[in-house]
Design a protein around this motif. Structure first.
Motif: not given
Length: 266
Positions: A222, A225-230, A232, A234-235, A238
């Motif tokens: 996992t 996941i931080v790249k998806y948050e950065q 924007g 959706p992962y 999740e």
């Protein structure tokens, strides 16, 4: 792993070869082929794998234009580190830039200081079986392919990647026809590709490819996941936990069992 700043490749000098659109370069790759590797990450990928840890490589635009000469020069500056390794082009998807990678690999084979081992890390989806000649020069200069097989079932593949696997299988067939050494990579995701049945099916799927020399079962993690948050984005996985590494030996054995059964039947 050390990362090179791409600005150093932008010298403005004319190139004799096709320019590449690059995302990044790592100088000390240890998981991208045999030995220590100089790893070129190209920009652009047609797949949308749910677990991709480099979603920033998806867009075809946004990379840095670099020359074959500048990459060869960077490799030569640290050649001593790659005595038992070589160069790997990954991504993103290298098959989107076959002319550039072909130029690069040909030059790595012809360096004055000795031939360099070339490795292509590909999902295979950008291969066009109706126009195989476009990839001929690249494959002629490729010593090893790391081929990612995402799912053994076509519908499962579409759910996990958003794409049909037909082109990928056609690419595998082309590699087998050419006798190019292939290492199969399979990401094991809880609830998606972690059953013995799916792994045995994978073994049967790749059984006809007699050029397969290795199998890497990669446990899902996992950390991306931080790249998806950065970004924007959706992962879609999740809540899916990291894969239990203790199960990997039994699942690897299932793939090998499927390969053995498939070859016995064939």
């Amino acid at each position: 792993m050390a990362k090179l700043e791409l600005e150093q490749f932008e010298d403005g000098a004319p190139s004799r070869f096709t320019l590449g659109n690059i995302h990044s370069i790592e100088t000390m790759g240890t998981v991208d082929g045999p030995g220590m590797r100089f790893v070129v990450f190209v920009q652009g990928c047609p797949m949308r794998c749910a677990y991709c840890h480099n979603p920033d490589t998806w867009p075809a635009r946004g990379g840095t234009s670099v020359s074959v000469e500048s990459i060869v020069a960077a490799f030569e500056n640290n050649r001593q580190f790659y005595r038992n390794g070589g160069i790997t082009v990954t991504g993103g998807e290298p098959l989107l830039q076959p002319e550039f990678v072909a130029d690069l690999f040909e030059q790595m084979h012809e360096t004055p200081h000795g031939r360099v081992h070339t490795c292509l890390d590909s999902c295979g989806y950008a291969f066009t079986p109706e126009h195989p000649d476009r990839f001929a020069r690249l494959l002629d200069a490729t010593d090893l392919v790391l081929l990612d097989i995402k799912h053994a079932d076509a519908e499962g593949h579409r759910k996990l990647t958003g794409r049909d696997p037909a082109r990928i299988l056609a690419f595998g067939d082309e590699l087998a026809r050419r006798g190019i050494k292939v290492v199969i990579r399979h990401v094991v995701v809880p609830g998606y590709t972690d059953s013995k049945e799916e792994c045995e099916a994978l073994g049967r799927l790749i059984a006809p490819w007699r050029n397969v020399v290795g199998l890497e079962m990669l446990p899902y993690h996992t950390m991306g996941i931080v790249k998806y948050e950065q970004l924007g984005i959706p992962y879609s996985l999740e809540g899916v936990p990291a894969m239990d590494k203790a199960r990997m030996p039994e699942l690897r054995a299932a793939v090998l069992r499927g390969m053995k059964a498939g070859r016995a039947e064939g």
